[in-house]
Design a protein around this motif. Structure first.
Motif, PDB file in Angstrom:
ATOM      1  N   SER A  14     -19.666   0.795   5.561  1.00 33.35           N
ATOM      2  CA  SER A  14     -19.251   0.487   4.195  1.00 33.35           C
ATOM      3  C   SER A  14     -18.167   1.435   3.716  1.00 33.35           C
ATOM      4  CB  SER A  14     -20.456   0.567   3.258  1.00 33.35           C
ATOM      5  OG  SER A  14     -21.059   1.861   3.325  1.00 33.35           O
ATOM      6  N   ALA A  15     -18.142   2.666   4.255  1.00 29.51           N
ATOM      7  CA  ALA A  15     -17.109   3.619   3.848  1.00 29.51           C
ATOM      8  C   ALA A  15     -15.744   3.235   4.382  1.00 29.51           C
ATOM      9  CB  ALA A  15     -17.485   5.030   4.318  1.00 29.51           C
ATOM     10  N   CYS A  16     -15.692   2.473   5.461  1.00 27.77           N
ATOM     11  CA  CYS A  16     -14.428   2.030   6.050  1.00 27.77           C
ATOM     12  C   CYS A  16     -14.517   0.522   6.238  1.00 27.77           C
ATOM     13  CB  CYS A  16     -14.177   2.720   7.384  1.00 27.77           C
ATOM     14  SG  CYS A  16     -14.174   4.530   7.275  1.00 27.77           S
ATOM     15  N   PRO A  17     -14.250  -0.248   5.200  1.00 29.25           N
ATOM     16  CA  PRO A  17     -14.460  -1.700   5.277  1.00 29.25           C
ATOM     17  C   PRO A  17     -13.571  -2.398   6.295  1.00 29.25           C
ATOM     18  CG  PRO A  17     -13.310  -1.094   3.250  1.00 29.25           C
ATOM     19  CD  PRO A  17     -13.770   0.182   3.874  1.00 29.25           C
ATOM     20  N   ALA A  18     -12.482  -1.757   6.726  1.00 37.36           N
ATOM     21  CA  ALA A  18     -11.626  -2.357   7.742  1.00 37.36           C
ATOM     22  C   ALA A  18     -12.066  -1.968   9.152  1.00 37.36           C
ATOM     23  CB  ALA A  18     -10.170  -1.956   7.520  1.00 37.36           C
ATOM     24  N   GLY A  19     -13.187  -1.262   9.263  1.00 35.47           N
ATOM     25  CA  GLY A  19     -13.654  -0.829  10.574  1.00 35.47           C
ATOM     26  C   GLY A  19     -13.134   0.519  10.987  1.00 35.47           C
ATOM     27  N   THR A  20     -12.126   1.034  10.305  1.00 37.01           N
ATOM     28  CA  THR A  20     -11.540   2.334  10.633  1.00 37.01           C
ATOM     29  C   THR A  20     -11.040   2.973   9.360  1.00 37.01           C
ATOM     30  OG1 THR A  20      -9.808   3.468  11.884  1.00 37.01           O
ATOM     31  CG2 THR A  20      -9.324   1.241  11.111  1.00 37.01           C
ATOM     32  N   CYS A  21     -11.107   4.295   9.330  1.00 39.95           N
ATOM     33  CA  CYS A  21     -10.583   5.036   8.185  1.00 39.95           C
ATOM     34  C   CYS A  21      -9.250   5.694   8.493  1.00 39.95           C
ATOM     35  CB  CYS A  21     -11.594   6.106   7.749  1.00 39.95           C
ATOM     36  SG  CYS A  21     -13.140   5.418   7.084  1.00 39.95           S
ATOM     37  N   ASP A  22      -8.943   5.889   9.775  1.00 42.10           N
ATOM     38  CA  ASP A  22      -7.679   6.521  10.143  1.00 42.10           C
ATOM     39  C   ASP A  22      -6.772   5.619  10.958  1.00 42.10           C
ATOM     40  OD1 ASP A  22      -9.087   6.397  12.499  1.00 42.10           O
ATOM     41  OD2 ASP A  22      -9.088   8.542  12.889  1.00 42.10           O
ATOM     42  N   GLY A  23      -7.219   4.406  11.256  1.00 45.20           N
ATOM     43  CA  GLY A  23      -6.397   3.485  12.032  1.00 45.20           C
ATOM     44  C   GLY A  23      -6.447   3.696  13.522  1.00 45.20           C
ATOM     45  N   CYS A  24      -7.176   4.705  13.980  1.00 47.00           N
ATOM     46  CA  CYS A  24      -7.211   5.025  15.410  1.00 47.00           C
ATOM     47  C   CYS A  24      -8.618   4.922  15.996  1.00 47.00           C
ATOM     48  CB  CYS A  24      -6.645   6.429  15.661  1.00 47.00           C
ATOM     49  SG  CYS A  24      -4.913   6.615  15.158  1.00 47.00           S
ATOM     50  N   THR A  25      -9.623   5.375  15.273  1.00 46.78           N
ATOM     51  CA  THR A  25     -11.011   5.300  15.737  1.00 46.78           C
ATOM     52  C   THR A  25     -11.747   4.258  14.910  1.00 46.78           C
ATOM     53  OG1 THR A  25     -10.979   7.642  16.349  1.00 46.78           O
ATOM     54  CG2 THR A  25     -13.121   6.578  16.141  1.00 46.78           C
ATOM     55  N   PHE A  26     -12.310   3.273  15.606  1.00 46.45           N
ATOM     56  CA  PHE A  26     -13.008   2.172  14.951  1.00 46.45           C
ATOM     57  C   PHE A  26     -14.508   2.333  15.189  1.00 46.45           C
ATOM     58  CE2 PHE A  26      -8.739   0.807  15.442  1.00 46.45           C
ATOM     59  CZ  PHE A  26      -8.481  -0.130  14.456  1.00 46.45           C
ATOM     60  N   HIS A  27     -15.282   1.999  14.165  1.00 47.22           N
ATOM     61  CA  HIS A  27     -16.738   2.136  14.240  1.00 47.22           C
ATOM     62  C   HIS A  27     -17.384   0.778  13.938  1.00 47.22           C
ATOM     63  CE1 HIS A  27     -16.878   6.579  14.457  1.00 47.22           C
ATOM     64  NE2 HIS A  27     -15.741   6.485  13.769  1.00 47.22           N
ATOM     65  N   PHE A  28     -18.385   0.431  14.752  1.00 49.92           N
ATOM     66  CA  PHE A  28     -19.106  -0.820  14.584  1.00 49.92           C
ATOM     67  C   PHE A  28     -20.604  -0.544  14.697  1.00 49.92           C
ATOM     68  CE2 PHE A  28     -15.021  -1.705  16.494  1.00 49.92           C
ATOM     69  CZ  PHE A  28     -14.513  -2.723  15.696  1.00 49.92           C
ATOM     70  N   LEU A  29     -21.388  -1.352  13.993  1.00 50.54           N
ATOM     71  CA  LEU A  29     -22.853  -1.282  14.067  1.00 50.54           C
ATOM     72  C   LEU A  29     -23.365  -2.667  14.439  1.00 50.54           C
ATOM     73  CD1 LEU A  29     -25.607   0.067  13.632  1.00 50.54           C
ATOM     74  CD2 LEU A  29     -25.430  -0.556  11.216  1.00 50.54           C
ATOM     75  N   TRP A  30     -24.137  -2.711  15.503  1.00 52.85           N
ATOM     76  CA  TRP A  30     -24.712  -3.972  15.971  1.00 52.85           C
ATOM     77  C   TRP A  30     -26.232  -3.838  15.910  1.00 52.85           C
ATOM     78  CZ3 TRP A  30     -22.186  -7.032  20.527  1.00 52.85           C
ATOM     79  CH2 TRP A  30     -22.651  -8.363  20.497  1.00 52.85           C
ATOM     80  N   GLU A  31     -26.844  -4.455  14.909  1.00 54.30           N
ATOM     81  CA  GLU A  31     -28.290  -4.467  14.777  1.00 54.30           C
ATOM     82  C   GLU A  31     -28.842  -5.716  15.441  1.00 54.30           C
ATOM     83  OE1 GLU A  31     -30.022  -2.477  10.973  1.00 54.30           O
ATOM     84  OE2 GLU A  31     -28.381  -3.755  10.336  1.00 54.30           O
ATOM     85  N   SER A  32     -29.802  -5.518  16.328  1.00 52.87           N
ATOM     86  CA  SER A  32     -30.313  -6.647  17.101  1.00 52.87           C
ATOM     87  C   SER A  32     -31.715  -6.328  17.586  1.00 52.87           C
ATOM     88  CB  SER A  32     -29.388  -6.936  18.287  1.00 52.87           C
ATOM     89  OG  SER A  32     -29.997  -7.807  19.208  1.00 52.87           O
ATOM     90  N   GLY A  33     -32.480  -7.396  17.756  1.00 50.73           N
ATOM     91  CA  GLY A  33     -33.783  -7.224  18.381  1.00 50.73           C
ATOM     92  C   GLY A  33     -33.660  -6.880  19.847  1.00 50.73           C
ATOM     93  N   SER A  34     -32.559  -7.283  20.470  1.00 52.21           N
ATOM     94  CA  SER A  34     -32.346  -6.974  21.886  1.00 52.21           C
ATOM     95  C   SER A  34     -31.994  -5.521  22.109  1.00 52.21           C
ATOM     96  CB  SER A  34     -31.233  -7.866  22.449  1.00 52.21           C
ATOM     97  OG  SER A  34     -31.579  -9.224  22.334  1.00 52.21           O
ATOM     98  N   ALA A  35     -31.661  -4.793  21.049  1.00 49.85           N
ATOM     99  CA  ALA A  35     -31.286  -3.395  21.196  1.00 49.85           C
ATOM    100  C   ALA A  35     -32.490  -2.474  21.322  1.00 49.85           C
ATOM    101  CB  ALA A  35     -30.425  -2.967  20.013  1.00 49.85           C
ATOM    102  N   CYS A  36     -33.676  -3.014  21.204  1.00 46.61           N
ATOM    103  CA  CYS A  36     -34.885  -2.195  21.343  1.00 46.61           C
ATOM    104  C   CYS A  36     -35.179  -1.961  22.824  1.00 46.61           C
ATOM    105  CB  CYS A  36     -36.074  -2.882  20.682  1.00 46.61           C
ATOM    106  SG  CYS A  36     -35.856  -3.166  18.907  1.00 46.61           S
ATOM    107  N   PRO A  37     -35.774  -0.817  23.165  1.00 47.99           N
ATOM    108  CA  PRO A  37     -36.097  -0.552  24.572  1.00 47.99           C
ATOM    109  C   PRO A  37     -37.242  -1.437  25.051  1.00 47.99           C
ATOM    110  CG  PRO A  37     -36.974   1.178  23.177  1.00 47.99           C
ATOM    111  CD  PRO A  37     -36.147   0.296  22.290  1.00 47.99           C
ATOM    112  N   ARG A  38     -37.378  -1.514  26.345  1.00 45.75           N
ATOM    113  CA  ARG A  38     -38.490  -2.255  26.929  1.00 45.75           C
ATOM    114  C   ARG A  38     -39.805  -1.531  26.638  1.00 45.75           C
ATOM    115  NH1 ARG A  38     -37.837  -6.237  30.633  1.00 45.75           N
ATOM    116  NH2 ARG A  38     -35.697  -6.798  31.209  1.00 45.75           N
TER     117      ARG A  38
END
Length: 1008
Positions: free
Chosen positions: A790-814
């Motif tokens: 939310s702090a970087c609504p375009a995915g990046t604040c400096d234009g060089c490093t992009f941050h993404f969050l992927w919430e998923s049930g598949s992301a849980c360990p076995r």
């Protein structure tokens, strides 16, 4: 005054109107035109007065020429005689067409319309584009530089099928440039995509676009829309030489515009006046400028020469002479416009002293005449020594390595382009300067200074020939820019002579740095560096000191290149027919340093591509990834393990393996243009292949005819994460969504905690990178949801490093045994049930399943409980027994004591004994004999009594032997038996008395 006045009565109403009739007897009072063609293809010539008033005595209409009639180029149709006539000198004609090449103002018939195509804008937003328009710049027409949609419109009626062609410069894909045609009902004519969307051009070069037209009314539209995403100013589209064919005839010749001329009659075009000359409109020749004035090509007037300054000359290095010497010389910037023989002018500096030439570049050797020549095949040189053959077990490293710049290499050339397409003189584009090559002066500040390097192709070394990697070669150069204005350096490449595309660009001053580009296919390539000091056209030179310096250029694995060194290669075994010969290693093998034999890389490593010597050439794959069979790349199968707090977590992300898209926006530019950012994410790729593709569909549409060679380099970006800027179909009135500015954000998909930078770019010195955080959320679906911070609504604040969050049930360990616990039920009917329950909150999926509910036999009272209860009961009984025993014993003693007291006072008052001890010399007759073994309780009492006796003031032990039932020593009247005797004695002192081998211990009496 010619004419007569007549009054016409209006129906007898008393009102009248006065009409003046003018006798049009001179040909200057009217002109001829043809009527519309009828169905038979014929027309009439009629005379039309120049003035709006009524004219009398006009020539009568006559039958005109056939509708398909037209004159040749250089001729016009003289309407009086209806014959083709040759144009005079100073004018030109296209015959059956019209041309527009003079842009001091927008010609008559053209209209510039600025529109705001976003639906429902506010009044302020609509008015923001009122100042946007196509701007005339003399020799060309310039589009708007903002993001408003600006259309140049021209309507023409064709008597027959024709065409329209125009020259243009379109260097910036941040502007959408389209050309389309409508009919008189404003219906768009059928056009192919490559006719509608204009192809990009190389900086400084002009291209021509031609579209066929149908007969009848054609409304032509040149429309541009700028996309100022990120705030970067776009480069405008330039138009010149608009030519329309098919008008069937032209009734007059067009005069040459100022600064141009046509010397011969019947010309179809005009030529620009040379430098230092000028001309007026319709000139047949150009007039030379006075010595104190100057002019550039195509100027309509001359200007005074300014005094010469340091900005009007530059230095060069001469070629090495036969003695291996060079010297610095100074030249005037051409074309020279300054005057050195006036007050305040600077003279050209003298030639510098001779100095030693720099050595030859690696791979070349020096001859006797100080000329550098390439080493023969199979040999190498560092540039300072003679060429030598490579030793056995090695092969030459072919390529180009330029770091000394005494002369321009033979496979490089330099040139200069400006918007007028005037070429600079030789070596004015770039100049060699010993240890570097730098941009030259050029002809004006907005010229493009071009340096080109041609590479015929690439050839992998023998040791790498068996590899299956994607690197065929790489180019690396070190550069620096020194600018005071909006300069820009472009690095471009042309693959197989198809199309020149921009690889990277840098704006403004840049410190000395290195840039590397990798070639992923074997092809003939031309690399180009283009430098522009400013994109604003100016007549006065202001930024001549702004330069770009290129220190070194190296290209690896060049076909027919030269060798600067030798590298070890894999050798055949000694048993072969040609022992010691170089052979290619199989895919995934490196060259062992000790044996020079091919050895396979260890598991989960990959070969770097340009280095295979030694085991260190096998680079380890990143966390969570493994190498393919050929060790050419690392990839992830979307499963990996992680150990934390002595617990191993296993993840299966296969549900996230397919390409996912994330759309961010809409966002709006300062002019209100709506745009979206679309990210395509391929978390794992496909066996190491980057599956996320971002396509520039405008470039794709404009280059459909270029074939697959250019498509690989121009139209799309392949990556694990890529980004495109999308203009929605409703955002600017386009009939389709437009994608542009596609960039790659991630070229490796390692599972790391720190992002790994990619190749450096002009705006990101450390390259672009992306961090994908995958969060376990059992409430989400397997595909989950992809978001940005939310702090970087375009995915990046400096234009060089992009941050993404992927919430998923598949992301849980076995799930493992640590993720559940067991609950035991109560024992009912001799059976006990055990139930397994997941730990809350449950943060695992798949893996092991919960064990089924189990039942086991059990007892109502447990053994330990039984033992405890039994032991407690025993202790309780024991305590009660001891309490009763001591209580009874105490009562007995109390009873005996009371009898003793009573007996002593009444019946058994004994005389006081003289002594309770043995006489001196007496020996005890008998030892103490116990009638029976004392019990444990008796021993305890004895010990207690002993302690009490020790606390008495006088304690005596006497031992007497008394016959049973005898009272010889005592008064038998008072003591009937030994027991009473003992009590009597005890009354006198504390004694131990034996009687019938019974020992009496008296503790209750003390001697008084």
């Amino acid at each position: 005054m010619l004419g007569e006045q007549k009054v016409w009565e209006d129906g007898g109403r008393g009102r009248g109107a006065t009409w003046w009739w003018k006798l049009c007897i001179f040909q200057t009072d009217y002109y001829y035109e043809y009527t519309e063609c009828d169905s038979a293809g014929s027309r009439w010539r009629v005379a039309i007065p120049h003035n709006l008033g009524t004219c009398s005595a006009l020539p009568t209409p006559t039958r005109g020429t056939d509708c398909s009639f037209s004159c040749a180029a250089g001729e016009f149709l003289e309407m009086s005689a209806q014959q083709c006539t040759t144009c005079a000198a100073g004018s030109y004609s296209l015959g059956s067409g019209v041309r527009f090449d003079q842009w001091d103002t927008i010609p008559a018939g053209f209209t510039s319309l600025a529109t705001y195509m976003d639906p429902g804008p506010s009044v302020e937003e609509s008015q923001a584009c009122n100042s946007s328009s196509w701007t005339p710049q003399g020799v060309y027409l310039e589009s708007s530089r903002d993001e408003c949609t600006v259309s140049l419109v021209y309507a023409v009626h064709l008597e027959q099928q024709g065409s329209v062609s125009f020259s243009y410069q379109y260097p910036d894909n941040n502007i959408f440039f389209e050309f389309y045609v409508q009919n008189e009902q404003c219906q768009e004519m059928a056009q192919t995509d490559d006719q509608k969307w204009i192809k990009l051009t190389t900086n400084g070069e002009w291209d021509t676009h031609t579209v066929n037209l149908k007969s009848g009314t054609n409304i032509l539209y040149w429309r541009t829309t700028g996309i100022l995403v990120g705030g970067k100013m776009v480069k405008p589209v330039l138009l010149r030489n608009i030519q329309i064919e098919g008008v069937a005839y032209t009734s007059e010749c067009f005069p040459c515009r100022p600064g141009w001329f046509s010397s011969a009659p019947g010309s179809s075009s005009c030529q620009p006046c040379p430098r230092n000359t000028s001309s007026n409109k319709g000139a047949a020749s150009c007039t030379p400028c006075p010595d104190t004035q100057y002019s550039h090509e195509g100027w309509s007037q001359c200007k005074e020469r300014p005094p010469c300054s340091e900005k009007d000359y530059f230095q060069i290095h001469t070629a090495c002479d036969s003695e291996g010497k060079t010297k610095v010389m100074y030249r005037w910037v051409e074309p020279r416009i300054c005057e050195e023989n006036v007050t305040g002018a600077v003279a050209l500096p003298p030639t510098g002293e001779r100095e030693a030439c720099p050595p030859c570049n690696p791979g070349y050797y020096n001859t006797d005449d100080s000329t550098c020549f390439p080493c023969p095949p199979g040999t190498h040189s560092d540039g300072t020594s003679v060429c030598e053959e490579c030793p056995a077990g090695t092969e030459p490293v072919l390529g180009y390595e330029y770091k000394w710049w005494n002369v321009l290499p033979s496979n490089m050339k330099t040139s200069c382009f400006n918007v007028g397409n005037s070429k600079c003189d030789d070596m004015n584009g770039w100049e060699v300067a010993g240890d570097h090559i730098r941009s030259g002066a050029g002809g004006s500040d907005n010229d493009y200074l071009i340096l080109n390097l041609h590479v015929p192709g690439f050839k992998l070394p023998t040791s790498l020939a068996g590899m299956t990697g994607t690197e065929f070669g790489r180019i690396t150069f070190v550069f620096e820019t020194i600018c005071s204005a909006d300069c820009e350096l472009y690095f471009m490449m042309d693959v197989n002579r198809k199309s020149t595309t921009v690889v990277e660009s840098w704006e403004g001053s840049k410190e000395r740095q290195s840039y590397t580009h990798i070639m992923t296919r074997n092809a003939s390539v031309s690399y180009t560096w283009a430098f522009q000091r400013t994109n604003q056209a100016q007549d006065v030179r202001r930024y001549i000191s702004d330069v770009v310096i290129l220190y070194s250029v190296s290209v690896t694995n060049v076909q027919d290149g030269v060798a600067s060194a030798c590298r070890a290669c894999a050798l055949l075994s000694q048993s072969s027919q040609r022992p010691g010969s170089c052979i290619p290693c199989p895919a995934g093998f490196y060259i062992d340093r000790d044996t020079n034999r091919c050895q396979e890389c260890p598991p989960n490593t990959y070969l770097s591509g340009h280095h295979t010597y030694g085991e260190d050439a096998c680079l380890p794959c990143g966390p969570g990834s493994k190498s393919n069979k050929e060790h050419s790349r690392c990839y992830s199968d979307c499963s990996f393990s992680h150990t934390e707090n002595n617990r191993t977590l296993t993840f299966d992300l296969s549900s996230l393996s397919t390409v996912a898209s994330l759309t961010i926006g809409p966002s709006f530019t300062s002019k209100g243009t709506k745009y979206l950012h679309v990210f395509n994410v391929s978390l794992c790729g496909h066996q190491g292949t980057m599956a996320a593709v971002c396509t520039d569909n405008v470039t794709d549409l404009a280059n459909k005819d270029m074939g697959s060679d250019s498509t690989q380099f121009v139209n799309s970006v392949d990556s694990f994460i890529c980004q495109s800027t999308i203009i929605p179909a409703d955002g600017r009135g386009f009939r389709m969504a437009l994608a542009s500015q596609s960039i790659s954000l991630c070229l490796r998909n390692d599972y790391r905690t720190v992002p790994q930078p990619q190749v450096a770019t002009g705006s990101c010195q450390r390259g672009r990178s992306a961090v994908m955080t995958i969060r376990c959320n059992p409430e989400k679906t397997d595909r989950g949801k992809l978001t940005v911070p939310s702090a970087c609504p375009a995915g990046t604040c400096d234009g060089c490093t992009f941050h993404f969050l992927w919430e998923s049930g598949s992301a849980c360990p076995r799930c493992t045994q640590d993720d559940y616990h067991q609950i035991e039920g109560a024992c009912k009917g001799g059976a006990q049930e055990t139930l397994s329950v997941w730990n809350e909150p449950k943060l695992c999926i798949k893996g092991i399943s919960l064990p089924a509910k189990s039942s086991a036999p059990c007892e109502a009272i447990a053994l330990w409980l039984k033992v405890g209860v039994g032991g407690g009961a025993f202790l309780a009984v024991l305590l009660v027994s001891l309490t009763c025993y001591f209580w009874k014993k105490n009562k007995r003693l109390e009873y005996k004591y009371s009898r003793l007291v009573m007996s002593a006072n009444k019946e058994c008052e004994l005389p006081v004994a003289d002594s309770c001890a043995l006489a001196e010399g007496e020996e005890p007759e008998d030892d103490v004999v116990y009638s029976h073994k004392p019990s444990l309780l008796g021993k305890l009492r004895a010990i207690a009594n002993k302690v009490e006796r020790k606390q008495s003031t006088n304690i005596f032990y006497i031992q007497i032997s008394i016959a049973p039932w005898s009272c010889d020593l005592l008064d038998s009247n008072k003591c009937h038996n030994v027991h009473e005797l003992a009590l009597y004695i005890a009354h006198s002192c504390l004694c131990t008395v034996k009687s019938h081998s019974v020992t009496y211990i008296f503790q209750s009496f003390t001697f008084q």
